[in-house]
Design a protein around this motif. Structure first.
Motif, mmCIF file in Angstrom:
data_model
loop_
_atom_site.group_PDB
_atom_site.id
_atom_site.type_symbol
_atom_site.label_atom_id
_atom_site.label_comp_id
_atom_site.label_asym_id
_atom_site.label_seq_id
_atom_site.Cartn_x
_atom_site.Cartn_y
_atom_site.Cartn_z
ATOM 1 N N PRO A 208 0.818 -1.213 0.000
ATOM 2 C CA PRO A 208 0.000 0.000 0.000
ATOM 3 C C PRO A 208 0.854 1.266 0.000
ATOM 4 N N GLU A 212 -2.523 5.252 1.862
ATOM 5 C CA GLU A 212 -3.357 4.111 2.248
ATOM 6 C C GLU A 212 -2.968 3.602 3.631
ATOM 7 N N GLU A 215 -4.459 5.845 6.149
ATOM 8 C CA GLU A 215 -5.895 5.619 6.327
ATOM 9 C C GLU A 215 -6.168 4.407 7.204
#
Length: 243
Positions: A208, A212, A215
């Protein structure tokens, strides 16, 4: 007056999901300047990247050469620099802190295992590591941002609970951030919720993106020697085209 260590500390707090602190890993003065010029507010040296630049295997750099390399990086930039000093080179906490501060670094990574980086090695007793981190914190006061690396995933312990247990001990001992290296992406929310402190996540090729990871709960993103390896791959292509 706000110290550079406090500036680095502040960069880890109040971050929105998807906006982690991205810390490139310079291996020499030139790469450090490049990352600063790109706008990064702080840097974090990788011990393996510096080893590559100095012609050593990871974990084999003599401490004096590692500290000298960190000092050259710090002198080359105006942003805060954190230094990966592996497991501390067997130095007493007071001496380790003194030598770090002599380089100009305002943060450090300290890992909780010994051995090579391919998964072989031994995890240190977490109570002993917490005691060591507490002594480093006592010696440093607020002058160093301490990033405590948790090596459970590296050493083959897949259960996130094991990383959480160690990390909570290290935070209680005074660590500012914890670094469960090689934590899989799906474990990041569990780690962040269980630890309750800033979490450093390693960005890996093919994995990722930093946003990402942010998050998912990562506070801070580092790259280990990955950026040095990507640079060497590009250099090999350049060399092959020289004719």
């Amino acid at each position: 007056m706000v110290s550079a260590a406090d500036t680095l500390r502040a960069l880890h707090h109040g971050r929105a999901p998807g906006d982690p602190l991205v810390l490139p890993g310079p291996w020499d003065a030139a790469s450090a300047r490049t990352f600063e010029e790109a706008g990064h507010p702080a840097l974090a040296t990788p011990s393996a990247g510096i080893a590559l630049s100095l012609g050593y295997e990871d974990g084999q750099v003599p401490p004096r050469e590692m500290f000298a390399a960190v000092a050259r990086i710090v002198r080359s930039v105006s942003v805060p620099v954190s230094a990966d000093v592996e497991a501390g080179y067997g130095l007493a906490p007071k001496e380790l802190v003194e030598r770090l501060l002599e380089t100009g670094a305002v943060g450090c990574n300290l890992e909780d295992s010994c051995g090579d980086g391919d998964g072989a090695g031994t995890l240190r007793d977490p109570a002993e590591q917490a005691e060591f981190l507490a002594a480093v914190r006592e010696a440093a006061g607020t002058e160093l941002f301490v990033n405590a690396r948790v090596d459970t995933f590296l050493r083959g312990v897949a259960d996130p609970a094991a990383a959480v247990e160690r990390a909570r001990r290290y935070v209680a001992a005074g660590a500012d951030c914890v670094y469960p290296i090689f934590a899989p992406a799906e474990a990041i929310p569990v780690l962040r919720a269980g630890i309750g402190a800033p979490v450093n996540v390693l960005a890996r090729p093919g994995g990722p993106a930093p946003r990402e990871l942010g998050e998912l709960g990562a506070t801070r993103i580092t790259f280990g020697p990955g950026l040095a390896h990507r640079t060497m791959a590009a250099l090999r292509e350049i060399a092959a085209d020289l004719g």
